[in-house]
Design an enzyme around this catalytic site. Structure first.
Site, PDB file in Angstrom:
ATOM      1  N   SER A 286       0.835  -1.209  -0.062  1.00  0.00           N
ATOM      2  CA  SER A 286      -0.049  -0.067  -0.033  1.00  0.00           C
ATOM      3  C   SER A 286       0.916   1.206   0.058  1.00  0.00           C
ATOM      4  O   SER A 286       0.487   2.198  -0.747  1.00  0.00           O
ATOM      5  CB  SER A 286      -1.015  -0.077   1.393  1.00  0.00           C
ATOM      6  OG  SER A 286      -0.353  -0.239   2.432  1.00  0.00           O
ATOM      7  N   HIS A 316      -1.941  -8.865   1.806  1.00  0.00           N
ATOM      8  CA  HIS A 316      -1.564  -7.497   2.514  1.00  0.00           C
ATOM      9  C   HIS A 316      -2.611  -7.411   3.289  1.00  0.00           C
ATOM     10  O   HIS A 316      -2.888  -8.148   4.398  1.00  0.00           O
ATOM     11  CB  HIS A 316      -1.580  -6.435   1.427  1.00  0.00           C
ATOM     12  CG  HIS A 316      -0.907  -5.369   1.828  1.00  0.00           C
ATOM     13  ND1 HIS A 316      -0.362  -5.005   3.150  1.00  0.00           N
ATOM     14  CD2 HIS A 316      -1.067  -3.867   1.210  1.00  0.00           C
ATOM     15  CE1 HIS A 316       0.102  -3.893   3.405  1.00  0.00           C
ATOM     16  NE2 HIS A 316      -0.307  -3.223   2.259  1.00  0.00           N
ATOM     17  N   HIS A 363       5.695 -12.789   7.378  1.00  0.00           N
ATOM     18  CA  HIS A 363       5.952 -11.409   7.037  1.00  0.00           C
ATOM     19  C   HIS A 363       7.072 -11.454   6.168  1.00  0.00           C
ATOM     20  O   HIS A 363       8.265 -12.110   6.004  1.00  0.00           O
ATOM     21  CB  HIS A 363       6.144 -10.668   8.193  1.00  0.00           C
ATOM     22  CG  HIS A 363       6.038  -9.175   7.785  1.00  0.00           C
ATOM     23  ND1 HIS A 363       6.938  -8.361   7.598  1.00  0.00           N
ATOM     24  CD2 HIS A 363       4.839  -8.215   7.827  1.00  0.00           C
ATOM     25  CE1 HIS A 363       6.395  -7.166   7.029  1.00  0.00           C
ATOM     26  NE2 HIS A 363       5.291  -7.174   7.600  1.00  0.00           N
ATOM     27  N   ARG A 372       2.926  -4.988  16.757  1.00  0.00           N
ATOM     28  CA  ARG A 372       1.546  -4.583  16.721  1.00  0.00           C
ATOM     29  C   ARG A 372       0.850  -5.713  17.357  1.00  0.00           C
ATOM     30  O   ARG A 372      -0.411  -5.342  17.551  1.00  0.00           O
ATOM     31  CB  ARG A 372       1.178  -3.976  15.207  1.00  0.00           C
ATOM     32  CG  ARG A 372       2.170  -2.838  14.834  1.00  0.00           C
ATOM     33  CD  ARG A 372       2.185  -2.731  13.263  1.00  0.00           C
ATOM     34  NE  ARG A 372       2.262  -4.002  12.459  1.00  0.00           N
ATOM     35  CZ  ARG A 372       2.131  -4.080  11.006  1.00  0.00           C
ATOM     36  NH1 ARG A 372       1.598  -3.122  10.460  1.00  0.00           N
ATOM     37  NH2 ARG A 372       2.658  -5.219  10.417  1.00  0.00           N
ATOM     38  N   ASP A 418      -2.461  -8.532  11.540  1.00  0.00           N
ATOM     39  CA  ASP A 418      -4.072  -9.092  11.224  1.00  0.00           C
ATOM     40  C   ASP A 418      -3.984 -10.305  11.982  1.00  0.00           C
ATOM     41  O   ASP A 418      -5.261 -10.612  12.158  1.00  0.00           O
ATOM     42  CB  ASP A 418      -3.678  -9.480   9.673  1.00  0.00           C
ATOM     43  CG  ASP A 418      -3.306  -8.314   8.757  1.00  0.00           C
ATOM     44  OD1 ASP A 418      -3.822  -7.220   9.186  1.00  0.00           O
ATOM     45  OD2 ASP A 418      -2.595  -8.297   7.864  1.00  0.00           O
TER      46      ASP A 418
END
Ligand code: AMX
Length: 486
Positions: A286, A316, A363, A372, A418
């Site tokens: 992105s 993604h 990743h 995160r 995620d």
């Protein structure tokens, strides 16, 4: 928070599609009170952020010129043939000032880790989580903002948040079952007619002013995205019963409110969510797509839409919906709310044997548990330690890495951002997982648009890497000197 004199919320009122009100243009609107002079001062103060950005940006641009004059020929790495066939992994080819990813440590925004940001960034009144407004200021200016500076950002985004009616009409022209990301990108494209950059470019804007127009477009777009995203959410999942903005709330708090979530801890979750998803240095799909398209001097609306089309891919941003879908299917198949680690292990092996990836794990750059993920786990421990879905996410965390590791080919068996986000959202009743990537997109706007401002103030040129054909590669390998491919 700054009171702009905007009307209070009118929850659950069914608005007409055309009932989008430009508060600034409608002083007679119910409950409207004129701006207080202190609020006005803060808005004017916001121009200081633009000024600070200009000073910082121009100084760095000069510094880079000097740096390149002296060191421009210095080699910073070499490229292996395999890398150009493997997604350019590990090839350094981009500059992104807003954040830097370390494979072992995770993301740092202007040098600050996520736990440091949680500690040091301004908070909403009575809250503990960082305000995304503060992170935006940090990414743009390179300095931690004071509470007042973060409030300036809140005020200006409130002031710029008007979404024209035709944007809602454009969304309404799509079938309601269109994926929320499709609706989101279409809305961003509809907003593009508002671009200052496009107008000023057509009128012959000087190169030295590009950054100024990109800054204004970026601020407008970020200000408007929560309204657009909330509209899509309520249109698709809440019978089109729209909720008006609450001008007393911060950007993320107001977003939660417009989606219909009034729980204070959900607002806190949105502040955290919008902060941690904002940026992940420059090479992710992105950010890179936004930067690439922006390098053609496409305006911020066009560039951001390109980035969002990339975020909508399952490798993604779409992975967050895939994760929760995968867990729901797991629970359904095993007919239990809280599968055991053995059951999870069997299900993971089944997923892999079907040639699918385990969503939320792995990743391209990171080589450890994503900080995160950890920040969201901490939030879960604080707000919902007994939630079986959240506990399942934690059990998956204990089960999946050794299985992935045993395959021998996966470079990072650990969870990414995620893997956790969906379970927290479901806890508050946001079960519509197809929408999750839109939340990610609203947050990602902060990083990629701050990045675009930097691209233009640094005067970065059109991006145009060299590609080769396999025919040419074979000729190279044969020692032939041909430069033409096919
Ligand atoms: N489950 C199963 N297999 C996996 C895997 C996973 N979670 N992660 C990687 N692999 C496989 C790859 O498909 C590849 O297989 P192949 O050689 O047969 O094609 C092999 O392991 C090597 O891949 P890698 O070098 O470790 O990863 P990558 O850089 O090519 O891809 C990523 C990274 C994220 C796309 C990958 O790990 C993946 O598909 N993960 C699941 C989807 C996901 O969670 N995406 C979200 C990423 C974060 C984000 O952008 N939001």
């Amino acid at each position: 928070m700054v009171n702009l004199g905007l009307p209070a919320s009118i929850p659950n009122r069914k608005l007409q599609f055309h009932d989008n009100i430009d508060f600034a243009a409608q002083p007679s609107f119910n409950n409207f009170t004129p701006l207080k002079s202190s609020s006005l001062k803060k808005i004017i103060g916001m121009e200081i952020m633009k000024e600070r950005f200009k000073v910082k940006g121009e100084a760095l641009a000069t510094e880079i010129k000097e740096l390149l004059k002296e060191h421009g020929n210095k080699k910073i790495g070499e490229v292996h043939l395999s890398q150009i066939y493997q997604g350019m992994r590990g090839i350094t080819g981009l500059v992104a000032e807003t954040s830097l990813l370390d494979a072992q440590e995770g993301i740092r925004f202007r040098g600050y880790s996520i736990p440091e940001l949680q500690q040091k960034l301004p908070k909403a009144e009575g809250g503990n989580e960082p305000l995304p407004e503060g992170l935006f200021y940090l990414m743009l200016v390179g300095e931690l903002p004071t509470d007042e500076q973060a409030q300036h950002v809140t005020s200006v985004w409130q002031r710029r948040s008007h979404v024209p009616n035709y944007v809602f009409d454009t969304i309404e022209a799509l079938p309601v079952n269109a994926h929320p990301m499709t609706q989101f990108v279409v809305a961003v494209m509809a907003l593009q007619t508002q671009s200052q950059f496009a107008k000023r470019y057509a009128a012959g804007m000087s190169k030295k002013d590009y950054w100024d127009a990109v800054f204004d477009d970026s601020m407008d777009l970020i200000a408007r995205l929560p309204r657009v995203a909330a509209y899509i959410y309520r249109r698709k999942y809440k019978n089109g019963e729209h909720i008006q903005p609450n001008g007393l709330l911060d950007w993320a708090g107001n977003f939660a409110h417009m989606m219909g979530y009034e729980d204070e801890s959900f607002k806190e979750l949105m502040r955290l969510y919008m902060t941690i998803h904002a940026d992940h240095e420059g090479g992710n799909v992105s950010a890179h797509a936004t930067h690439l398209v922006g390098s053609a001097l496409s305006d911020p609306y066009l560039s951001f839409a390109a980035g969002m089309n990339g975020l909508a891919g399952p490798l993604h941003g779409l992975a967050n919906q895939e994760v929760i879908k995968w867990i729901f299917e797991l629970r359904e198949e095993l007919e239990t709310e809280l599968p055991t680690k053995d059951q999870i292990s069997e299900y993971v092996k089944k997923t892999l044997s079907q040639g699918k990836v385990v969503p939320g794990y792995g990743h391209a750059v990171l080589r450890k548990t994503d900080p995160r993920f950890t920040a969201q786990m901490e939030f879960g421990k604080k707000h919902m330690p007994d939630d079986p879905l959240v506990q399942t996410v934690w059990n998956i965390y204990e089960t999946v890495p050794p299985i992935l590791q045993s395959l021998g080919k996966i470079k990072n068996p650990w969870p990414n951002v995620d893997a956790h986000s969906g379970a927290l959202l479901v806890h508050y009743g946001m079960v519509e997982y197809e929408f999750y990537t839109v939340l990610f997109g609203v947050s990602r706007a902060l990083g990629v648009l701050a990045g675009l401002c930097w691209d233009r103030i640094l005067g970065l040129p059109l991006e145009r890497p060299k590609s080769v054909s396999t025919r040419l590669v074979k000729k190279w390998l044969n020692g032939e000197d041909e430069i033409w491919g096919d």
